[in-house]
Motif scaffolding. Structure first.
Motif, PDB file in Angstrom:
ATOM      1  N   ARG A  60      51.774 -46.559   2.922  1.00 15.95           N
ATOM      2  CA  ARG A  60      52.006 -46.825   1.502  1.00 15.95           C
ATOM      3  C   ARG A  60      50.703 -46.746   0.720  1.00 15.95           C
ATOM      4  O   ARG A  60      50.618 -46.094  -0.314  1.00 15.95           O
ATOM      5  CB  ARG A  60      52.636 -48.209   1.324  1.00 15.95           C
ATOM      6  CG  ARG A  60      53.098 -48.435  -0.094  1.00 15.95           C
ATOM      7  CD  ARG A  60      53.805 -49.758  -0.253  1.00 15.95           C
ATOM      8  NE  ARG A  60      54.428 -49.862  -1.566  1.00 15.95           N
ATOM      9  CZ  ARG A  60      54.504 -50.984  -2.259  1.00 15.95           C
ATOM     10  NH1 ARG A  60      54.004 -52.095  -1.769  1.00 15.95           N
ATOM     11  NH2 ARG A  60      55.082 -51.010  -3.439  1.00 15.95           N
ATOM     12  N   THR A  63      49.544 -43.154   0.505  1.00 16.01           N
ATOM     13  CA  THR A  63      50.422 -42.306  -0.304  1.00 16.01           C
ATOM     14  C   THR A  63      50.163 -42.555  -1.792  1.00 16.01           C
ATOM     15  O   THR A  63      50.060 -41.609  -2.577  1.00 16.01           O
ATOM     16  CB  THR A  63      51.901 -42.567   0.030  1.00 16.01           C
ATOM     17  OG1 THR A  63      52.113 -42.307   1.420  1.00 16.01           O
ATOM     18  CG2 THR A  63      52.811 -41.668  -0.782  1.00 16.01           C
ATOM     19  N   ASP A  66      47.091 -40.779  -2.566  1.00 18.28           N
ATOM     20  CA  ASP A  66      47.232 -39.328  -2.490  1.00 18.28           C
ATOM     21  C   ASP A  66      47.980 -38.784  -3.702  1.00 18.28           C
ATOM     22  O   ASP A  66      47.640 -37.721  -4.221  1.00 18.28           O
ATOM     23  CB  ASP A  66      47.947 -38.932  -1.203  1.00 18.28           C
ATOM     24  CG  ASP A  66      47.734 -37.469  -0.871  1.00 18.28           C
ATOM     25  OD1 ASP A  66      46.566 -37.017  -0.949  1.00 18.28           O
ATOM     26  OD2 ASP A  66      48.710 -36.767  -0.559  1.00 18.28           O
ATOM     27  N   LEU A 121      50.844 -36.755   7.808  1.00 23.96           N
ATOM     28  CA  LEU A 121      51.422 -37.203   6.544  1.00 23.96           C
ATOM     29  C   LEU A 121      50.988 -36.340   5.363  1.00 23.96           C
ATOM     30  O   LEU A 121      51.423 -36.549   4.235  1.00 23.96           O
ATOM     31  CB  LEU A 121      51.063 -38.668   6.307  1.00 23.96           C
ATOM     32  CG  LEU A 121      51.864 -39.605   7.221  1.00 23.96           C
ATOM     33  CD1 LEU A 121      51.155 -40.916   7.442  1.00 23.96           C
ATOM     34  CD2 LEU A 121      53.253 -39.851   6.637  1.00 23.96           C
ATOM     35  N   PHE A 123      48.008 -35.875   3.720  1.00 25.38           N
ATOM     36  CA  PHE A 123      47.165 -36.385   2.640  1.00 25.38           C
ATOM     37  C   PHE A 123      46.088 -35.371   2.278  1.00 25.38           C
ATOM     38  O   PHE A 123      45.575 -34.666   3.142  1.00 25.38           O
ATOM     39  CB  PHE A 123      46.528 -37.722   3.038  1.00 25.38           C
ATOM     40  CG  PHE A 123      47.547 -38.796   3.280  1.00 25.38           C
ATOM     41  CD1 PHE A 123      48.560 -39.026   2.363  1.00 25.38           C
ATOM     42  CD2 PHE A 123      47.500 -39.572   4.430  1.00 25.38           C
ATOM     43  CE1 PHE A 123      49.505 -40.020   2.578  1.00 25.38           C
ATOM     44  CE2 PHE A 123      48.442 -40.569   4.651  1.00 25.38           C
ATOM     45  CZ  PHE A 123      49.444 -40.792   3.731  1.00 25.38           C
ATOM     46  N   ASP A 634      57.432 -35.899   3.923  1.00 28.04           N
ATOM     47  CA  ASP A 634      57.784 -35.935   2.502  1.00 28.04           C
ATOM     48  C   ASP A 634      58.781 -37.044   2.204  1.00 28.04           C
ATOM     49  O   ASP A 634      58.652 -37.757   1.215  1.00 28.04           O
ATOM     50  CB  ASP A 634      58.372 -34.589   2.058  1.00 28.04           C
ATOM     51  CG  ASP A 634      57.281 -33.531   1.863  1.00 28.04           C
ATOM     52  OD1 ASP A 634      56.108 -33.917   1.725  1.00 28.04           O
ATOM     53  OD2 ASP A 634      57.625 -32.334   1.841  1.00 28.04           O
ATOM     54  N   ARG A 637      56.917 -40.330   2.424  1.00 28.29           N
ATOM     55  CA  ARG A 637      56.023 -40.483   1.268  1.00 28.29           C
ATOM     56  C   ARG A 637      56.827 -40.831   0.028  1.00 28.29           C
ATOM     57  O   ARG A 637      56.469 -41.733  -0.736  1.00 28.29           O
ATOM     58  CB  ARG A 637      55.238 -39.189   1.027  1.00 28.29           C
ATOM     59  CG  ARG A 637      54.223 -38.842   2.102  1.00 28.29           C
ATOM     60  CD  ARG A 637      53.668 -37.435   1.878  1.00 28.29           C
ATOM     61  NE  ARG A 637      53.080 -37.334   0.555  1.00 28.29           N
ATOM     62  CZ  ARG A 637      51.799 -37.054   0.326  1.00 28.29           C
ATOM     63  NH1 ARG A 637      50.975 -36.799   1.322  1.00 28.29           N
ATOM     64  NH2 ARG A 637      51.346 -36.995  -0.907  1.00 28.29           N
TER      65      ARG A 637
END
Length: 857
Positions: A60, A63, A66, A121, A123, A634, A637
């Motif tokens: 979290r 994200t 990012d 993930l 980033f 995705d 995220r």
RNA sequence: GCCCGUGUGGCGGAAUGGUAGACGCUGCAGACUUAAAAUCUGCUGACCAAUCGGUCGUGGGGGUUCGAGUCCCUCCACGGGCACCA
């Protein structure tokens, strides 16, 4: 032949996501570059401790960061978005002890594992700048900083108390002391005095406090916590003459109550108390008893006020009266002067103590409302106070301090709660302190050319003591001044030091040449720092101090490191336990038809707990790896920024995640469906001629301009949950006109293009894929943010609510610029409005253009 | 004790003083399907009403206002921080 949208093959994230991750990595898509033509943006999330596995809370945190980093990049900023590892610390040594491995291997292995997780993930990090604080270049440079700060007089050594485990023969960190006992040996922990290193953070107390006011981009809550921690008190000192010839100095923030003083109280740790204890067994007994009690903090907080009369008296500074001196357990030695004058009428502690020991209570502040209750703490007017009588508290304070100064009894004084920062740790896995103990020269700093002092790798961990202490070869050196045999300092630095300047290290892309001014001057300050509230005090305060110290030493030009701070909430989840209190995994529990829960195995009753921070021990964690595997990065995220504002705690739900996966797929189907009609990058070449569109599509097109504005504003104001809602809205809107795709391919091409741009910061992989499938050049991550046209935002027709006496009775469809009379006429014609008015006469008509009509009857 | 926060449907949450509940989750229904899943569409605060519609409703109470979730006063509950700091 149009495609049946329900027949479209699901989006294959497991192929698409790694593909784009590889592309970004190979092309260094997110490498930060100094660019004089662009404004810079330094986006930083608090770096990770390499514990072994990435936690959903990290997901979290990163994200949120990012989304902002990608958003800023799309908006034309030169973005620095780095990643690194806070890699020194105790857990590595514990692992070494337990698993018989070297802390270094354990740490770097963990970094390897977690790096893979983080990379899955997607980033947008500049991986070139990645480092760990246990890298030799980093801690080597930190030693250089240490020497510079030492020379500047910002570091000193003094005796200080530590937690000592008498069985393991080692110092324990506070978190290793459990209920007053060593966590491994179980032996009662002793307080020992050890000579330790300190950073003079108190030298910056005033600046660290006053500059908080300028941190507009910080949450009020964090600023308050820092202010309280620094804890500035303004007042004055007063010297009291004691009948044994001694002098007792007290500090008071309320010297105006001096005429209400009826006794003096000193701390059991006060030098005078210790002196008296030598000759008075009763006092000694009291102090010994007090020391016994100090082990448990909670006990201390609730402790009854106790004291002992010293038999001494002091002279009141303004009155012909003598006051007794007590040793009292509520007076702290480490604040102020360790002595207070007690005003029982106006202080709760003094009052309790006075009642218990039958000491006089003299009221000197009159309450404005005649309140007679004691103790009275509020504002008022002075009484029983000689030359202060009739003055307000504020005026009296100034007057009495002037008098005290004038009579040379004391002076204006400021005290802080903030203590100097003890940085010595009797540990192996940390940055060695570059100092040498020479029997002749004393404590001597190493020469810069002898840096770095590297940690020896051939060490053994017995659990008892610091392995560096036992490493003769490493420990024994020559004194850099006189050349005689000497010993290295074997303490290492608190790991908070490592995290106090890592954001400056990131400004360099070369590990060998750190803190180049051209780098730090360009990138600093951190424009947006994102992390957990748990670091609100220590880490942030230390980093603020350290940056200033570095500025004093000439390393950097910046003093305040973090311009904007955002603290995200925790990821929480429900907990299950048996009646016996054992935690249960969600898959060990089933729901009964009546809404209660029981265990699957035994049918035992299950208690459903409230949402709590995810943790292994409570068995309510989810594994990011598993989610990426089943739903893709995705979807994950998207989920962690959906629904809940980022600064609040996030309630995890499998259904919510499922919903996000459905949405990712919904977007994918939309794209595949539209593509079958031939939408493409080329079809975006011309501006859309709005007037030529059918009415419903005009509405969609204009509505999308509103969406662009809404999403932009939402991300700008850190409300990712709203951004997601607006994006979903626009997708729903496009779905509602799918019957009209034919002959309007240009419009749908543009809509798809801009939708992908809007979504890219949150769900970059699928957006990258659609972008490339549409035939656009380059990658969407490097493309500009969509723009909206103001003229499409203003609506021409609205549904205006009509109220009677403030109650909604209907709406009228009117042109935005219609005249007031026309609108009233229409509104009045509504049957519901007629009913509500029902023959009464309209006394007043309210009309707010574009907002409301209200008839008052 | 002091200092911050927060309080809105079954749930997460939206709402520059102007149509409370956007968006999502859950649930229900319809379409598609031999069927199910998936998908698409609709409904989903409570109460009354066949319908139109009405009454109530943003922790409780009071106030300001034509109009209050939003502003003011007061009380309550929950969460967090600090806590014998002179």
């Amino acid at each position: 032949m149009s495609l049946d949208i329900s027949e479209i093959t699901p989006y294959n994230f497991s192929v698409v996501e790694p593909k784009w991750q590889k592309f970004w990595m190979e092309n260094q898509s997110f490498a930060a570059k100094r660019d004089s033509k662009k404004p810079k943006y330094y986006m930083l999330e608090m770096f990770m401790y390499p514990s072994g596995k990435v936690h959903i809370g990290h997901v979290r945190n990163y994200t949120i960061g990012d989304v902002l980093a990608r958003f800023k990049k799309a908006n034309g900023f030169s973005v620095l978005h780095p990643v690194g590892w806070d890699a020194f610390g105790l857990p590595a040594e514990n692992a070494a002890l337990k698993q018989k491995c070297h802390p270094k291997d354990w740490t770097y292995q963990n970094i390897g594992v977690m790096k893979k997780q983080i990379q899955s993930l997607g980033f947008s990090y500049d991986w070139k700048r990645e480092f760990a604080t246990c890298d030799e270049q980093y801690y080597g440079f930190q030693q250089k900083i240490f020497l510079a700060m030492y020379k500047k007089g910002l570091i000193y050594r003094k005796e200080s108390e530590v937690n000592w485990d008498p069985v393991d023969n080692c110092v324990l960190a506070n978190e290793q002391v459990i209920d007053g006992r060593g966590w491994r040996s179980g032996a009662p922990v002793e307080k020992r005095m050890l000579s330790q290193w300190f950073f003079k953070i108190t030298a910056f107390a005033d600046e660290l406090l006053s500059e908080i006011d300028k941190l507009d981009g910080w949450p009020e809550k964090v600023k308050t916590m820092q202010r309280n921690w620094i804890g500035k008190s303004e007042g004055c000192s007063i010297h009291f003459k004691c009948n044994n010839g001694e002098e007792i100095v007290v500090f008071s923030t309320r010297p105006e109550t001096i005429f209400g003083a009826t006794y003096l109280a000193i701390s059991p740790d006060h030098p005078l108390a210790k002196k008296l204890a030598e000759v008075n067994p009763q006092i000694k007994a009291f102090i010994d008893e007090f020391k016994k009690g100090t082990v448990a903090q909670e006990f201390l907080d609730k402790q009854e006020k106790l004291g002992v009369d010293t038999g001494l008296t002091v002279q009141h500074p303004f009155l012909e009266k003598k006051m007794p001196v007590y040793i009292a357990n509520f007076v702290l030695m480490n604040y102020g002067t360790g002595a207070v004058f007690a005003t029982p009428a106006h202080d709760e502690r003094d009052y309790d103590f006075a009642v218990k020991y039958n000491l006089p209570i003299v009221r000197v502040v009159k309450a404005p409302d005649g309140d007679e209750a004691l103790p009275y703490i509020e504002d008022g007017v002075l009484m029983n106070s000689d030359f202060l009588n009739g003055l307000s508290v504020k005026d009296a304070r100034r007057t009495v301090i002037d008098k005290i100064c004038e009579k040379n009894l004391g002076k204006r004084e400021i005290f802080f709660k903030l203590r100097d920062w003890g940085i010595s740790r009797q540990r192996y896995w940390g940055c060695p302190i570059p100092m040498v103990h020479c029997p002749k020269c004393g404590m001597v700093p190493l020469n810069e050319k002898d840096l770095p002092v590297l940690l020896p790798s051939d060490v053994t961990f017995s659990g008892a003591g610091n392995p560096l202490d036992a490493h003769e070869k490493w420990k024994n050196v020559k004194c850099p001044v006189c050349g005689h045999d000497a010993e290295r300092e074997t303490d290492t630095l608190d790991t908070f030091v490592d995290s106090s300047w890592y954001f400056l290290r990131f400004c360099s892309d070369d590990a060998k040449d750190l803190l180049k001014k051209e780098d730090t001057s360009y990138w600093m300050q951190v424009d947006q720092y994102v992390g957990g509230i748990e670091h609100a005090i220590l880490h942030l305060l230390y980093a603020r101090f350290f940056t200033r110290a570095l500025a004093e030493c000439g390393f950097v030009n910046v003093r305040e490191p973090f311009k904007n701070l955002f603290t995200q909430g925790m990821v929480c989840s429900v907990t299950y336990r048996t009646e016996g209190g054992d935690w249960l995994f969600p898959n060990e529990v089933k729901k009964n038809p009546d809404g209660t829960f029981e265990t699957i195995k035994t049918g035992e009753k299950v208690i459903v707990g409230r949402l709590e921070k995810m943790s292994k021990s409570k068995k309510n964690v989810v594994d990011p790896d598993m989610i990426v595997k089943s739903y893709g990065a995705d979807a994950l995220r998207l989920f962690v920024v959906s629904d809940t504002p980022p600064d609040r705690d996030f309630p995890w739900s499998d259904e919510g995640l499922e919903g996000c996966w459905r949405f990712i797929n919904r977007v994918w189907r939309l794209f595949v469906y539209l593509k079958s009609f031939g939408i493409s990058a080329e079809k975006c070449a011309h501006e859309i001629n709005v007037e030529s569109l059918p009415g419903n599509l005009q509405k969609i097109y204009k509505g999308f301009h509103q969406t662009i504005k809404d999403v932009t504003d939402a991300i700008e104001s850190r409300m990712m949950n709203k951004a997601v809602a607006f994006i979903r809205d626009s997708v729903n809107a496009i779905y509602s006109v799918l019957d009209d795709v034919k002959d309007n391919e240009e419009l749908f091409s543009v809509l798809m293009r801009d939708l992908v741009k809007l979504m890219a910061p949150i769900a970059p992989h699928i957006c990258e894929e659609i972008w490339s499938e549409l035939g656009f050049n380059g990658i969407v991550s490097e493309h500009a943010w969509p723009t909206y046209n103001e003229k499409y935002l203003c609506v021409t027709e609205i549904n205006l609510p009509v109220q009677v006496n403030g109650k909604l009775r209907g709406t009228v469809n009117v042109g935005v610029n219609d005249g007031e009379d026309i609108i009233f006429e229409k509104a009045l014609a509504l049957p519901n409005v007629q009913n509500a008015i029902a023959g009464k006469s309209v006394r007043k008509r309210i009309f707010i253009k574009g907002k409301i009509i209200n008839f008052v009857v």
